[in-house]
Motif scaffolding. Structure first.
Motif, PDB file in Angstrom:
ATOM      1  N   LYS A  38       0.663  -1.110  -0.168  1.00 30.58           N
ATOM      2  CA  LYS A  38       0.004  -0.132  -0.147  1.00 30.58           C
ATOM      3  C   LYS A  38       1.083   1.062  -0.240  1.00 30.58           C
ATOM      4  CE  LYS A  38      -4.091   2.337   2.383  1.00 30.58           C
ATOM      5  NZ  LYS A  38      -5.096   2.156   2.855  1.00 30.58           N
ATOM      6  N   TYR A  39       0.459   1.940  -1.081  1.00 30.22           N
ATOM      7  CA  TYR A  39       1.250   3.724  -1.515  1.00 30.22           C
ATOM      8  C   TYR A  39       0.847   4.345  -0.755  1.00 30.22           C
ATOM      9  CZ  TYR A  39       4.443   0.443  -3.851  1.00 30.22           C
ATOM     10  OH  TYR A  39       5.585  -1.074  -4.310  1.00 30.22           O
ATOM     11  N   SER A  40       1.122   5.005   0.358  1.00 24.40           N
ATOM     12  CA  SER A  40       0.789   6.618   0.469  1.00 24.40           C
ATOM     13  C   SER A  40       1.131   7.693   0.421  1.00 24.40           C
ATOM     14  CB  SER A  40       0.523   5.952   1.897  1.00 24.40           C
ATOM     15  OG  SER A  40       1.170   6.263   2.358  1.00 24.40           O
ATOM     16  N   VAL A 384       3.226   1.672   3.412  1.00 25.38           N
ATOM     17  CA  VAL A 384       2.924   1.340   4.632  1.00 25.38           C
ATOM     18  C   VAL A 384       1.579  -0.567   5.179  1.00 25.38           C
ATOM     19  CG1 VAL A 384       2.014   4.153   4.906  1.00 25.38           C
ATOM     20  CG2 VAL A 384       0.417   2.308   4.431  1.00 25.38           C
ATOM     21  N   ASN A 385       1.710  -0.805   4.125  1.00 26.83           N
ATOM     22  CA  ASN A 385       1.346  -2.164   4.378  1.00 26.83           C
ATOM     23  C   ASN A 385       2.221  -3.131   3.162  1.00 26.83           C
ATOM     24  OD1 ASN A 385      -0.993  -4.505   4.190  1.00 26.83           O
ATOM     25  ND2 ASN A 385      -0.472  -3.990   6.163  1.00 26.83           N
ATOM     26  N   THR A 386       2.396  -4.489   3.866  1.00 20.34           N
ATOM     27  CA  THR A 386       3.311  -5.335   2.359  1.00 20.34           C
ATOM     28  C   THR A 386       2.740  -6.738   2.739  1.00 20.34           C
ATOM     29  OG1 THR A 386       5.040  -5.976   3.934  1.00 20.34           O
ATOM     30  CG2 THR A 386       5.132  -4.433   1.880  1.00 20.34           C
ATOM     31  N   VAL A 387       1.906  -8.087   2.217  1.00 26.59           N
ATOM     32  CA  VAL A 387       1.332  -8.332   2.284  1.00 26.59           C
ATOM     33  C   VAL A 387       1.956  -9.790   1.288  1.00 26.59           C
ATOM     34  CG1 VAL A 387      -0.981 -10.199   2.615  1.00 26.59           C
ATOM     35  CG2 VAL A 387      -0.684  -8.079   3.067  1.00 26.59           C
ATOM     36  N   PHE A 388       2.111 -10.850   1.383  1.00 21.44           N
ATOM     37  CA  PHE A 388       2.562 -12.024   0.582  1.00 21.44           C
ATOM     38  C   PHE A 388       2.296 -13.600   0.143  1.00 21.44           C
ATOM     39  CE2 PHE A 388       5.749 -15.517   1.260  1.00 21.44           C
ATOM     40  CZ  PHE A 388       5.925 -15.944  -0.397  1.00 21.44           C
ATOM     41  N   ALA A 389       1.525 -13.858  -0.615  1.00 25.83           N
ATOM     42  CA  ALA A 389       0.826 -15.096  -0.925  1.00 25.83           C
ATOM     43  C   ALA A 389       1.146 -15.712  -2.162  1.00 25.83           C
ATOM     44  CB  ALA A 389      -0.638 -13.957  -0.517  1.00 25.83           C
ATOM     45  N   CYS A 405       7.825  -8.821   7.427  1.00 23.51           N
ATOM     46  CA  CYS A 405       7.173  -7.842   7.624  1.00 23.51           C
ATOM     47  C   CYS A 405       7.496  -6.560   7.166  1.00 23.51           C
ATOM     48  CB  CYS A 405       8.720  -7.734   9.124  1.00 23.51           C
ATOM     49  SG  CYS A 405       8.135  -6.653  10.430  1.00 23.51           S
ATOM     50  N   ASP A 406       6.569  -5.871   7.390  1.00 20.79           N
ATOM     51  CA  ASP A 406       6.239  -4.399   6.103  1.00 20.79           C
ATOM     52  C   ASP A 406       7.111  -3.053   6.848  1.00 20.79           C
ATOM     53  OD1 ASP A 406       4.733  -2.604   8.191  1.00 20.79           O
ATOM     54  OD2 ASP A 406       3.190  -3.708   7.377  1.00 20.79           O
ATOM     55  N   PRO A 407       7.095  -1.954   6.278  1.00 21.57           N
ATOM     56  CA  PRO A 407       7.941  -0.804   7.013  1.00 21.57           C
ATOM     57  C   PRO A 407       8.154  -0.326   7.384  1.00 21.57           C
ATOM     58  CG  PRO A 407       8.081  -0.853   4.828  1.00 21.57           C
ATOM     59  CD  PRO A 407       6.879  -1.583   4.844  1.00 21.57           C
ATOM     60  N   THR A 408       7.275  -0.700   8.571  1.00 23.67           N
ATOM     61  CA  THR A 408       6.326  -0.043  10.117  1.00 23.67           C
ATOM     62  C   THR A 408       6.134  -1.101  10.863  1.00 23.67           C
ATOM     63  OG1 THR A 408       3.936  -1.143   9.907  1.00 23.67           O
ATOM     64  CG2 THR A 408       4.245   0.871   8.518  1.00 23.67           C
ATOM     65  N   GLY A 409       6.982  -1.880  10.000  1.00 23.78           N
ATOM     66  CA  GLY A 409       7.409  -2.865  11.179  1.00 23.78           C
ATOM     67  C   GLY A 409       6.176  -3.614  12.022  1.00 23.78           C
ATOM     68  N   ALA A 410       4.623  -3.992  11.487  1.00 25.79           N
ATOM     69  CA  ALA A 410       4.165  -4.870  11.493  1.00 25.79           C
ATOM     70  C   ALA A 410       4.351  -6.332  10.850  1.00 25.79           C
ATOM     71  CB  ALA A 410       3.073  -3.686  10.870  1.00 25.79           C
ATOM     72  N   LEU A 411       4.009  -7.369  10.952  1.00 20.42           N
ATOM     73  CA  LEU A 411       4.566  -8.365  10.847  1.00 20.42           C
ATOM     74  C   LEU A 411       2.870  -9.010  10.128  1.00 20.42           C
ATOM     75  CD1 LEU A 411       6.384 -11.073  11.729  1.00 20.42           C
ATOM     76  CD2 LEU A 411       4.075 -12.265  11.571  1.00 20.42           C
ATOM     77  N   ASN A 412       2.202  -9.106   8.624  1.00 17.23           N
ATOM     78  CA  ASN A 412       1.468  -9.881   7.930  1.00 17.23           C
ATOM     79  C   ASN A 412       1.418 -11.161   7.766  1.00 17.23           C
ATOM     80  OD1 ASN A 412       0.820  -6.755   8.471  1.00 17.23           O
ATOM     81  ND2 ASN A 412       1.716  -6.311   6.852  1.00 17.23           N
ATOM     82  N   ILE A 413       0.095 -11.602   8.077  1.00 20.26           N
ATOM     83  CA  ILE A 413       0.434 -13.228   7.327  1.00 20.26           C
ATOM     84  C   ILE A 413      -0.729 -13.176   6.594  1.00 20.26           C
ATOM     85  CG2 ILE A 413      -0.146 -15.281   8.206  1.00 20.26           C
ATOM     86  CD1 ILE A 413       1.162 -15.173  10.677  1.00 20.26           C
ATOM     87  N   ALA A 414      -0.321 -13.670   5.624  1.00 26.26           N
ATOM     88  CA  ALA A 414      -1.652 -14.796   5.037  1.00 26.26           C
ATOM     89  C   ALA A 414      -1.022 -15.926   4.695  1.00 26.26           C
ATOM     90  CB  ALA A 414      -1.408 -14.322   3.536  1.00 26.26           C
ATOM     91  N   LEU A 415      -2.120 -16.626   4.806  1.00 22.45           N
ATOM     92  CA  LEU A 415      -3.189 -18.244   5.436  1.00 22.45           C
ATOM     93  C   LEU A 415      -3.899 -18.676   3.720  1.00 22.45           C
ATOM     94  CD1 LEU A 415      -1.362 -18.385   7.676  1.00 22.45           C
ATOM     95  CD2 LEU A 415      -3.792 -20.457   8.102  1.00 22.45           C
TER      96      LEU A 415
END
Length: 443
Positions: A38-40, A384-389, A405-415
């Motif tokens: 997500k670009y902002s 601000v957000n990345t997801v991999f699938a 883990c996206d540039p904001t430090g959040a860890l995102n999981i796609a099952l």
């Protein structure tokens, strides 16, 4: 075929791993690897064609794999070819919807038509400036999707907007990374060969995976089986920081800790079922280090490490540390899995068809791309957000846990999972239990 092809269009033939992925595509067993970002901007600027297309032209000229097609996909003479021109209007879609899950499911259900004179990638832009990059696995692995978004971010910051022309002239000379077997030894050891022969021919009652859970059997056919379900889960930066600190304290990694936590969660869910006493598990391993390929390249340099850990509902930090050490040694040994493909003697199609109707090789695959480092810069574009699938839901693992883990430090999981590989309510229960178990470690 080559006599009909212009001399400057053929680049090189496909390698062992590339033919493996090509076969999955034309048989309808796999579709793509995808990553969203997500670009902002501070002024909430929309990502329009006059902004995106000039940036994409720069990215395409930076990464040669984005300039190629594939000829003779189903043949032993399959080869990469140069595309002289790329029409962005044919591979970039703008949609008003903001449902990332729905968009990822749609992308993962669609393979690549290599007869269409199109590049081996495509983009979908959602209404909230989320860009989904889908790539044919033959030219890019998971880290390649992050490399693309890093390049696009730099281009958005550096390239002036204004020229919305969709036509891109590719460079006159296209140099692809060599196939993995040409840059590092993939020759399997005698022990690896013996283990594989034993796995294929040992009596069922002696096989390692006899009582290992691996979801539902592979369906008998492939028609309509490519539908991929996606569920998203995210942990905020402060929780991720705390968890990483705990991993460092216990001399392990996030990947190894997630592996043990996944096994423990599944073990609790399967407790009392006499059919299972182990979990068939796989962890993806990047071979870029062994091959001397940088993280910012777009290429297909990946393998995996499969294990059958005993079903154990308890999470153990020592077990996580042990598995982290094991994965470090596998960075070299995992190359041998690719070398084993030589023993197929080119018979990739019968190999994949032999999986139909049989027990799956893995219950889950864990793929962790690590931290996407992209420092925020005021007054310009940021991510601000990345997801991999990823797909591979027909003959692949029952489900895949895709982590970044996206540039904001959040860890995102796609099952991700297929409609035949596992039941949806099982996945929903797993997600809830995994999330509780993760946060339980932070208490």
């Amino acid at each position: 075929m080559w006599a009909d092809m212009a001399a400057d269009t053929r680049i090189r033939r496909t390698g062992l791993l590339e033919r493996y992925h090509a076969t999955r595509n034309f048989l309808g067993l796999d579709s793509c690897v995808a990553a969203s970002a997500k670009y902002s901007t501070e002024d909430r600027r929309p990502l329009t064609k006059d902004i995106l297309f000039p940036a994409l032209r720069q990215v395409i000229k930076t990464h040669p794999p984005l300039c190629v097609g594939l000829a003779n996909e189903s043949s032993s003479t399959a080869a990469f070819t140069r595309l002289h021109t790329i029409d962005l209007s044919r591979i970039v879609q703008f949609r008003d919807n903001d449902s990332l899950r729905d968009a990822l499911e749609s992308q993962l259900a669609e393979g690549f038509d290599t007869d269409a004179d199109l590049p081996l990638w495509r983009i979908q832009v959602l209404g909230d400036n989320t860009v989904i990059f889908a790539i044919y696995h033959i030219i890019g692995d998971g880290l390649s999707t992050i490399a693309f978004h890093a390049s696009l971010l730099r281009a958005l910051r550096d390239v002036p907007a204004g020229d919305a022309s969709p036509l891109v002239q590719t460079p006159n000379t296209i140099l692809l990374s060599p196939p993995i077997e040409d840059v590092t030894s993939v020759r399997p050891s005698l022990s690896t060969i013996f283990d594989e022969v034993y796995r294929l021919f040992a009596p069922k009652y002696l096989s390692s995976d006899r009582k290992a859970w691996s979801g539902n059997p592979v369906p008998m056919g492939v028609n309509g089986s490519l539908r991929t379900n996606v569920r998203l889960m995210s942990f905020p930066a402060h929780e991720v920081t705390a968890f990483c600190t705990m991993c460092q304290t216990h001399r392990t990694t996030v990947t190894a800790a997630f592996y043990v936590l996944t096994v423990a969660t599944l073990s609790r869910m399967l407790a009392g079922d006499p059919r299972y006493d182990a979990i068939s598990s796989t962890v993806a391993i990047s071979l870029r280090g062994a091959a001397g390929i940088p993280k910012d390249a777009i290429c297909d340099y990946v393998s995996a490490h499969r294990t059958y850990p005993p079903a154990d509902p308890r999470f153990s930090w020592p077990a996580a540390a042990h598995h982290a050490a094991k994965l470090r040694t596998q960075k070299s040994k995992a190359r041998e899995n690719i070398g084993m493909l030589r023993f197929l003697l080119g018979q990739y199609v019968p190999f994949f068809r032999s999986h139909l109707g049989r027990k799956r090789a893995s219950g889950f695959v864990l793929s962790n791309l690590g931290r996407f480092d992209a420092s925020a810069v005021e007054g310009t574009w940021n991510i601000v957000n990345t997801v991999f699938a990823q797909c591979d839901v027909v003959v692949g693992a029952a489900f895949k846990m895709n982590v970044v883990c996206d540039p904001t430090g959040a860890l995102n999981i796609a099952l991700t999972w297929g409609e035949h590989s596992i039941e949806s309510d099982f996945v929903e229960s797993f997600l809830s239990r995994f999330q509780d178990a993760f946060r339980g470690l932070l208490v």
